[in-house]
Write an enzyme that holds these catalytic residues in place. Sequence first.
Site, PDB file in Angstrom:
ATOM      1  N   ASP A   9       0.866  -1.169   0.000  1.00 21.63           N
ATOM      2  CA  ASP A   9       0.000   0.000   0.000  1.00 21.63           C
ATOM      3  C   ASP A   9       0.908   1.225   0.000  1.00 21.63           C
ATOM      4  OD1 ASP A   9       0.879   0.351   2.614  1.00 21.63           O
ATOM      5  OD2 ASP A   9      -1.109   0.230   3.514  1.00 21.63           O
ATOM      6  N   THR A  68       1.737  -2.198   8.884  1.00 16.10           N
ATOM      7  CA  THR A  68       2.049  -3.192   9.916  1.00 16.10           C
ATOM      8  C   THR A  68       2.134  -4.616   9.394  1.00 16.10           C
ATOM      9  OG1 THR A  68      -0.275  -3.588  10.426  1.00 16.10           O
ATOM     10  CG2 THR A  68       0.841  -1.830  11.681  1.00 16.10           C
ATOM     11  N   HIS A  99       6.016 -25.227   8.895  1.00 17.03           N
ATOM     12  CA  HIS A  99       4.912 -25.950   9.523  1.00 17.03           C
ATOM     13  C   HIS A  99       3.536 -25.640   8.947  1.00 17.03           C
ATOM     14  CE1 HIS A  99       7.189 -26.921  13.527  1.00 17.03           C
ATOM     15  NE2 HIS A  99       7.803 -27.389  12.450  1.00 17.03           N
ATOM     16  N   HIS A 134       2.612 -32.165   9.830  1.00 19.08           N
ATOM     17  CA  HIS A 134       1.990 -30.844   9.693  1.00 19.08           C
ATOM     18  C   HIS A 134       0.885 -30.836   8.633  1.00 19.08           C
ATOM     19  CE1 HIS A 134       5.155 -29.464  12.286  1.00 19.08           C
ATOM     20  NE2 HIS A 134       6.041 -29.990  11.452  1.00 19.08           N
TER      21      HIS A 134
END
Length: 147
Positions: A9, A68, A99, A134
């Site tokens: 962004d 963020t 994982h 996993h």
Amino acid sequence: MKKIYIACDHAALHMKNDIIGYLNGKGYDVDDLGPYTPDSVDYPEYAQKVCNEVVKDKGSLGMLICGTGIGMSIAANKIKGIRAAAVSEVFSATMTRKHNDANVLCFGARVIGIETAKMLVDAFIETEYEGQRHQRRVDMITKLEEN
């Protein structure tokens, strides 16, 4: 060599451009899906662009950068077939590939510096999914998309 789709962004334009240069310097095939100017944009649109390409191009990876990394990861995880992780340190970038078979890395230009971002990118790209024990959990995550 994996294909990498990347977008950001307006808060992360400079970091995105630096990461593209870094990846190109390492020989990766990088597709920049925007934006290309610092004008304000809506990050969900760019998350969707990257994730649509990652879903179509099996074996590719995506990278999404916002202030963020959180908004991008929330938007990305709404796309069927995407397992996006917002991370800010190398251990999590490694483990989400190892994982969770994550296929989209999200991080924040207002949270980490460029050198940390490069380390996250390297860890994410260079780590292979372990599968085995996993896989059951990844299958469970995939099944959640059907509900």
